[in-house]
Design a protein around this motif. Structure first.
Motif, short mmCIF file in Angstrom:
data_model
loop_
_atom_site.label_atom_id
_atom_site.label_comp_id
_atom_site.label_asym_id
_atom_site.label_seq_id
_atom_site.Cartn_x
_atom_site.Cartn_y
_atom_site.Cartn_z
N LEU A 177 -2.41 7.26 8.68
CA LEU A 177 -1.19 7.93 8.10
C LEU A 177 -0.59 8.90 9.01
CD1 LEU A 177 0.84 8.83 5.61
CD2 LEU A 177 -0.93 10.60 5.23
N LEU A 230 -7.83 9.07 0.25
CA LEU A 230 -7.97 8.40 1.62
C LEU A 230 -9.17 8.34 2.37
CD1 LEU A 230 -4.30 9.66 3.01
CD2 LEU A 230 -4.98 7.63 1.48
N GLN A 279 -7.80 5.78 7.13
CA GLN A 279 -6.58 5.84 6.16
C GLN A 279 -5.78 7.01 6.61
OE1 GLN A 279 -8.02 5.09 2.14
NE2 GLN A 279 -6.91 3.30 2.09
N SER A 299 -4.16 6.99 -2.31
CA SER A 299 -3.48 5.67 -1.94
C SER A 299 -3.46 4.87 -3.15
CB SER A 299 -4.14 4.99 -0.85
OG SER A 299 -5.34 4.55 -1.24
N CYS A 344 1.09 5.44 -0.10
CA CYS A 344 0.29 6.51 -0.02
C CYS A 344 1.11 8.14 -0.02
CB CYS A 344 -0.27 6.47 1.56
SG CYS A 344 -1.23 7.94 2.08
N ILE A 403 0.85 -1.19 -0.09
CA ILE A 403 -0.12 0.02 0.04
C ILE A 403 0.82 1.05 0.00
CG2 ILE A 403 -1.76 1.27 1.38
CD1 ILE A 403 -2.42 -1.59 2.60
N ARG A 415 -2.71 0.62 -4.27
CA ARG A 415 -2.35 -0.85 -3.93
C ARG A 415 -1.58 -1.59 -5.05
NH1 ARG A 415 -5.78 -2.11 0.72
NH2 ARG A 415 -5.18 -4.36 0.32
#
Length: 189
Positions: free
Chosen positions: A131, A123, A127, A186, A79, A77, A188
């Motif tokens: 962060l 986000l 999330q 974000s 970010c 992940i 993935r």
């Protein structure tokens, strides 16, 4: 970094991006304890479309970094980890509906369309809070976050920042935009 229109990075652009990501990864091990860069890079190299999204995150000053690993899905992940909201994504309202609703002084873009075009997601509140456990972000700026449908349906949108040692989540009209508000995304892989 230059804008890439066709979503295919040249070998030089890929090499440059991977170099930036590796340096940031090694400099900020607290964000991804126990993870190995060589495994992250191997996964990235098998997903060129994700490299393009990371390139866009980097190009807009998001400073993407690995912030976790989903063992169940096998996904790393990424970010945006820029200290303040990404400069290349500021002065945007929340979504297209909000942008089109403005009678005058319309912003050039909106967070939801920009994120979709970049292949990333805004986000969530959770999330964003996670962060903030990895560092201190948005002490002078704020970031739009994914807004629940019931709030958006009433014309509002959520944004968050970090002040006085705490994460604050606020609401605003979705059509609002400010020079110090952008969005964090974000991805993935």
């Amino acid at each position: 970094m230059k804008t890439v229109v066709n979503k295919n990075l040249t070998p030089e652009q890929q090499e440059e991006l991977l170099s930036y990501l590796k340096i940031r990864f090694e400099k900020n091990m607290n964000r991804h304890k126990g993870l190995d860069w060589s495994k992250v890079q191997a996964k990235l190299e098998t997903h060129p479309e994700k490299l393009w999204s990371l390139y866009e995150m980097e190009r807009t000053d998001g400073e993407p970094d690995v912030v976790g690993y989903d063992e169940k899905a096998g996904d790393y992940i990424f970010c945006d980890c820029s200290r303040e909201s990404p400069k290349g994504r500021r002065s945007v309202c929340y979504d297209r509906e909000a942008q089109e609703s403005r009678k005058e002084h319309k912003p050039e873009n909106n967070a939801m369309d920009m994120a979709a075009a970049m292949g990333i997601e805004l986000l969530t509140e959770e999330q964003y809070r996670d962060l903030q456990k990895l560092g201190i972000f948005d002490m002078k700026t704020s970031s739009w976050i994914l807004t629940p449908a019931d709030i958006r349906g009433l014309g509002g949108a959520l944004f968050a920042d970090f002040r006085y040692g705490h994460v604050f989540v606020y609401h605003n009209g979705a059509q609002s935009y400010y020079a110090a508000r952008a969005f964090r995304g974000s991805l993935r892989v």
